[in-house]
Scaffold this motif. Structure first.
Motif, PDB file in Angstrom:
ATOM      1  N   TYR A 159     -25.117   9.313  42.494  1.00 39.45           N
ATOM      2  CA  TYR A 159     -25.939   8.257  41.915  1.00 39.45           C
ATOM      3  C   TYR A 159     -27.423   8.556  42.054  1.00 39.45           C
ATOM      4  O   TYR A 159     -28.226   8.171  41.212  1.00 39.45           O
ATOM      5  CB  TYR A 159     -25.613   6.896  42.539  1.00 39.45           C
ATOM      6  N   GLU A 160     -27.763   9.234  43.128  1.00 40.75           N
ATOM      7  CA  GLU A 160     -29.164   9.629  43.277  1.00 40.75           C
ATOM      8  C   GLU A 160     -29.573  10.564  42.151  1.00 40.75           C
ATOM      9  O   GLU A 160     -30.629  10.431  41.550  1.00 40.75           O
ATOM     10  CB  GLU A 160     -29.382  10.314  44.634  1.00 40.75           C
ATOM     11  N   ARG A 161     -28.664  11.524  41.882  1.00 44.38           N
ATOM     12  CA  ARG A 161     -28.961  12.452  40.792  1.00 44.38           C
ATOM     13  C   ARG A 161     -29.052  11.706  39.470  1.00 44.38           C
ATOM     14  O   ARG A 161     -29.936  11.943  38.653  1.00 44.38           O
ATOM     15  CB  ARG A 161     -27.869  13.532  40.705  1.00 44.38           C
ATOM     16  N   ASP A 162     -28.092  10.772  39.288  1.00 46.12           N
ATOM     17  CA  ASP A 162     -28.123   9.978  38.053  1.00 46.12           C
ATOM     18  C   ASP A 162     -29.449   9.265  37.895  1.00 46.12           C
ATOM     19  O   ASP A 162     -30.040   9.246  36.809  1.00 46.12           O
ATOM     20  CB  ASP A 162     -27.000   8.920  38.071  1.00 46.12           C
ATOM     21  N   PHE A 163     -29.882   8.677  39.011  1.00 47.68           N
ATOM     22  CA  PHE A 163     -31.116   7.913  38.947  1.00 47.68           C
ATOM     23  C   PHE A 163     -32.305   8.808  38.617  1.00 47.68           C
ATOM     24  O   PHE A 163     -33.167   8.458  37.822  1.00 47.68           O
ATOM     25  CB  PHE A 163     -31.356   7.152  40.251  1.00 47.68           C
ATOM     26  N   GLU A 164     -32.320   9.964  39.254  1.00 49.98           N
ATOM     27  CA  GLU A 164     -33.386  10.918  38.951  1.00 49.98           C
ATOM     28  C   GLU A 164     -33.397  11.249  37.474  1.00 49.98           C
ATOM     29  O   GLU A 164     -34.434  11.264  36.821  1.00 49.98           O
ATOM     30  CB  GLU A 164     -33.173  12.216  39.745  1.00 49.98           C
TER      31      GLU A 164
END
Lengths: 400, 527
Positions: free
Chosen positions: B468-473
């Motif tokens: 999800y962190e990657r998604d958010f980025e």
């Protein structure tokens, strides 16, 4: 709130919807300025004359609309003038439009931005000015019609109107008491019927009657439709104003490239609005006002026909009365005298009527010519202004 | 052509057999008749011999280049610019590598791998190397040089069927040099619900990534009913024209978007003969769409969780977007008023023209009579001018503003998506925290049998969090990019339309001058 208008180059063009009535230097009248105080207009009537009947060669007096009406009414009621086309009375200054706008402005002040308020105020001032110009023009023409007419210019009341340096309202009140309900003498509703019903022997009057009846309907219609058209035109100009404001508002909130385009566009709309407004008001002043004026003038011509028709009816009645008197053998001399007078009156009206109507035709044609030319020249000028304005702005926008 | 940027050197090479010629003026009756269009023809580019083995996609680096409009047909053509040219006539492979752009929203310029089937791979030795180094900025400037053409037009509305089951069918024509299409010129017939269906598919796939999805034209029950019922009057003709133009603009915006153009659904929409009937398009009616967008912004507003510093950009940008939407709404209302008043002026002028003609016929003086009939004709011409101008007022200005009000709504949706992703990340992080606490409790309580489960849970949620962190980025990066792309296009769009509109006004004023100048001698001839 006071607004005043003074000479400017355009006023020259706006002078009269009729011919240039000031071409006789022995009596030259104009309204160089006027003051508007709470919708009451004070006109400055300025006279220059070489006639000895006046006390001074040049003088000015302040007059109100009601004074003009008084003058018009006294002339209408003067029996001597029955054979003339009486110049139509100027309509009351109508500030209804700007008043409405002012009201809206006052109400909406709190909900508007500073720019919107300023723009609406601008619109309001422009409209006020337009009404103002119109009313000055129409009052001026009325006086000039009188001054250029061989009989009216000698009228005593006309002289008083021009010269009397006190407030006329006292005199007006007296006059009203004197004349009372004379003016209502003429029942306008019987007008049309009487005129059309008359058995016309004279070819000239027969033609005139038919022409005037038909023409008056159409020109009244044309006036109303011209007014509607002008109104729409002004609405478009107002819209340009609002769009300009909205564009500026949107630009204020923005970043560079977008902002510049919007601001430039806003500027164009602002300038276009002025031109569009001038186009609309010049068209109104030249065309709509022309039609309005001649609608009234045609009515005055019809009034003349009416008076003549009434005189004819009186004459016919006097004939019948004479016949009856002869039959009865009573009051014959009186009846003969009556008949003679009726005939005289009728002949006099016919004679002067013919002259008046002939010069009316010529006047109408000249007036149309003058105004159509002036209007066309103005419209061309304004359209060319728009063209150069737009060309310049497109250049700038494209080069950015 | 070589591009050097912050993160590395990139080389592009290609072998060009002939310069790319712009689409020449087509035949009469071609719907893509080009008035005043321009395409740069100086597309000689140097070559170099390097290629990467990254899986690259063909047309990511394209943007809406220029819109031109033909006279009254208001056909907007999009010229897609490209970083390089690759034409089917080429014999070499065109390859382009680019490293990732910074998160400042710089353009990602990615090129094709093996493009069309008729290209062959040419060994490096044959290629003539000529390295030209360019910066990012120069590249962006140069993008106007290389262009792939993709013109779309929506034309020929046709009523199919009768009564309440009737519908309008539109011809969607595409003219393109893009190799991903089967043909260069092709057309299909589509109906309104097909367009809505396309929107739904695109939206489902791309909006989650933070893309700005162009909103489709609005449904209109009243308008369509009139058409169905068969009212052959000017208002239903106007409605159909309005819709046709809106559908055209919609498609052009879709294909102007780099990622959307690549979507197979878009390609299918343009190319495929028969499209399965789109259902569930109820939700996408005008008010429905609006509700969805408004809910989005409400959700965003309710977000009380404060994000980190970089969010200042997002917060202030969102505020900007919302403000602008309001301001454009008001501007649109003002223009709408203009359209209506202009139409009124049109009608009133026509009416006036007729009465002037009548007055002329009654007038006894023959010269004046003639002049009045001439005046009537002038007013008649002016009525036509006003009508044309009203058309321009509407189609150039009003529709532009209406489109952008809705587009700004779509931009807001975009921000909402990012918020959703953020929320999901937050929730995952808090769940992870809970799992860790649970594990700690188990350790404390010394229950080894449950420990494995707890450890598994933690692993699961750790990987979720990092996902999800990657998604958010990614979403953050995409949204930023999208917004900047949108703003650039908006500025360009507005400028073009403003110029076009002013030109329409200029045209009208020119004609006015001519009309009145023709009348002047008539007025002077009155005697």
């Amino acid at each position: 709130n006071m607004t005043s208008i003074s000479e400017d180059s355009d006023k020259e063009k706006m002078r009269s919807v009729s011919v240039d009535l000031n071409n006789d230097a022995s009596l030259v009248i104009d309204i160089p300025d006027a003051l508007c105080e709470r919708d009451k207009v004070k006109f400055t009537v300025h006279t220059k004359t070489t006639l000895s009947s006046f006390q001074k060669p040049e003088f000015s007096v302040p007059r109100q609309h009601e004074d003009f009406i008084w003058l018009h009414d006294t002339i209408v009621e003067t029996e001597e003038y029955a054979g003339f086309i009486i110049p139509p009375a100027p309509p009351k200054p109508d500030f209804e439009g700007p008043r409405e706008k002012m009201h809206k402005l006052g109400e909406g002040e709190s909900s508007m931005t500073k720019e919107e308020y300023a723009k609406m105020k601008q619109e309001l001032e422009a409209e006020y000015l337009a009404v103002f110009k119109k009313t000055v023009q129409v009052h001026e023409v009325f006086l000039q019609r009188l001054s250029s007419h061989p009989m009216f210019r000698k009228d005593r009341n006309f002289q008083i109107f021009l010269e009397y340096d006190q407030d006329l309202s006292v005199r007006r009140k007296n006059a009203k008491e004197m004349f009372g309900g004379f003016f209502k003498n003429m029942v306008k509703s019987a007008d049309e019927v009487l005129i059309s019903g008359v058995k016309e022997v004279d070819e000239f009057f027969e033609q005139e009657k038919n022409f005037l009846l038909d023409y008056s309907i159409k020109i009244k219609d044309a006036t109303a439709k011209a007014e509607k058209m002008t109104r729409s035109h002004k609405n478009v100009a107002d819209d340009y104003n609002h769009i300009s404001g909205a564009l500026n508002n949107t630009a204020a909130d923005n970043n560079t490239a977008f902002k510049k385009h919007l601001e430039k566009c806003a500027e164009v709309f602002e300038k276009l609005r002025k031109v569009e407004d001038r186009m609309a008001s010049d068209q109104e002043l030249k065309l709509t006002e022309l039609l309005r004026y001649y609608t009234r003038d045609i009515q005055a011509a019809k009034d003349l026909l009416y008076r003549r028709a009434r005189a004819l009816a009186d004459y016919e009645n006097s004939n019948k009365a004479l016949d009856k008197a002869r039959l009865k053998g009573k009051d014959v001399a009186q009846a003969e005298e009556n008949q003679k007078q009726c005939l005289q009156k009728f002949d006099k009206l016919s004679e002067s009527g013919k002259k008046e109507l002939t010069s009316f035709k010529a006047r109408r044609v000249v007036a149309f010519r003058k105004n159509l030319i002036e209007m066309t020249e103005l419209e061309i000028k304004h359209a060319k202004n728009s063209v150069s304005l737009l060309q310049g702005s497109i250049e700038i926008l494209k080069s950015n | 052509m070589v591009i050097s940027c912050n993160l590395g050197i990139v080389f592009i090479y290609f072998l060009q057999s002939k310069p790319i010629t712009p689409t020449s003026a087509p035949d009469e009756g071609d719907i893509f008749s080009e008035e005043g269009s321009y395409i740069r023809s100086d597309v000689h580019h140097a070559t170099n011999g390097l290629h990467s083995d990254e899986e690259l996609d063909l047309f990511t680096g394209i943007s809406l280049h220029r819109c031109t409009m033909t006279r009254n047909d208001i056909m907007v053509k999009c010229y897609l610019s490209h970083q390089h040219t690759s034409v089917q006539s080429l014999e070499a492979t065109v390859e382009l590598t680019l490293t990732n752009t910074t998160s400042q929203g710089r353009r990602e310029i990615i090129g094709p791998t093996a493009s069309a089937c008729n290209t062959t791979h040419v060994p490096n030795s044959i290629l003539k190397p000529s390295i030209v180094t360019k910066t990012m900025e120069e590249l962006e400037e140069e993008e106007s040089g290389d262009q792939f053409e993709l013109n779309i037009a929506v034309t020929n509305p046709e009523k199919i069927g009768d009564g309440m089951n009737a519908y309008m069918s539109y011809k969607v024509s595409t003219q393109t040099t893009l190799p991903m299409f089967l043909n260069k010129t092709f057309s299909v017939r589509r109906r309104f619900s097909d367009f809505l269906g396309l929107y739904e598919k695109i939206s489902a796939k791309h909006s989650l990534l933070g893309c700005i999805i162009p909103p489709p034209p609005q449904k209109s029950v009243v308008g369509m009913t009139k058409v169905k019922v068969g009212k052959e009057d000017s208002s239903s003709a106007e409605f159909v024209e309005k819709r046709r133009a809106a559908l055209e603009r919609y498609l052009q915006r879709v294909v102007a978007h780099p990622s959307l153009l690549q979507d197979p659904d878009v390609r299918e929409f343009l190319e495929r003969d028969e499209l399965p009937r789109a259902v569930n398009t109820q939700a996408l009616s005008g008010p429905g769409l609006l509700k969805m967008i408004n809910r989005a912004s409400d959700a965003v507003n309710k977000m009380t969780i404060k994000m980190n510093e970089s969010d200042n950009w997002f917060e202030s940008k969102l505020q900007e977007v919302e403000n602008e939407e309001q301001l454009l709404r008001r501007l649109h209302a003002a223009v709408d008023s203009l359209v209506n008043h202009r139409k009124e002026l049109c009608i009133n002028t026509a009416v006036f023209s007729k009465i002037v003609a009548m007055l002329g016929s009654v007038e006894e003086n023959s010269a004046l009579s003639r002049a009045l009939s001439q005046l009537a004709e002038v007013e008649d011409k002016m009525e036509q001018l006003h009508q044309q101008q009203a058309f321009s007022d509407f189609f150039i200005l009003a529709e532009l503003l209406a489109d952008y009000v809705r587009l700004l709504g779509a931009v807001r949706c975009c921000f909402e998506q990012r918020m959703k992703v953020w929320q999901r990340l937050q929730e995952a992080q808090s769940t992870l925290q809970k799992k860790r606490e649970a594990e700690a409790k188990l350790l404390w309580a010394n229950k080894p049998e449950k420990l494995q489960q707890a450890k598994d849970d933690i692993n699961e949620w750790e990987s979720k969090v990092s996902q999800y962190e990657r998604d958010f980025e990614r979403v953050t990066c995409t949204v930023r990019k999208e917004v900047l792309r949108f703003e650039k296009e908006k500025a360009r769009d507005f400028k073009q339309h403003i110029v076009k509109y002013l030109e329409s006004l200029l045209h009208t004023q020119h004609r006015l001058v001519k009309c009145w100048e023709a009348f002047l001698p008539e007025a002077k001839a009155i005697a």
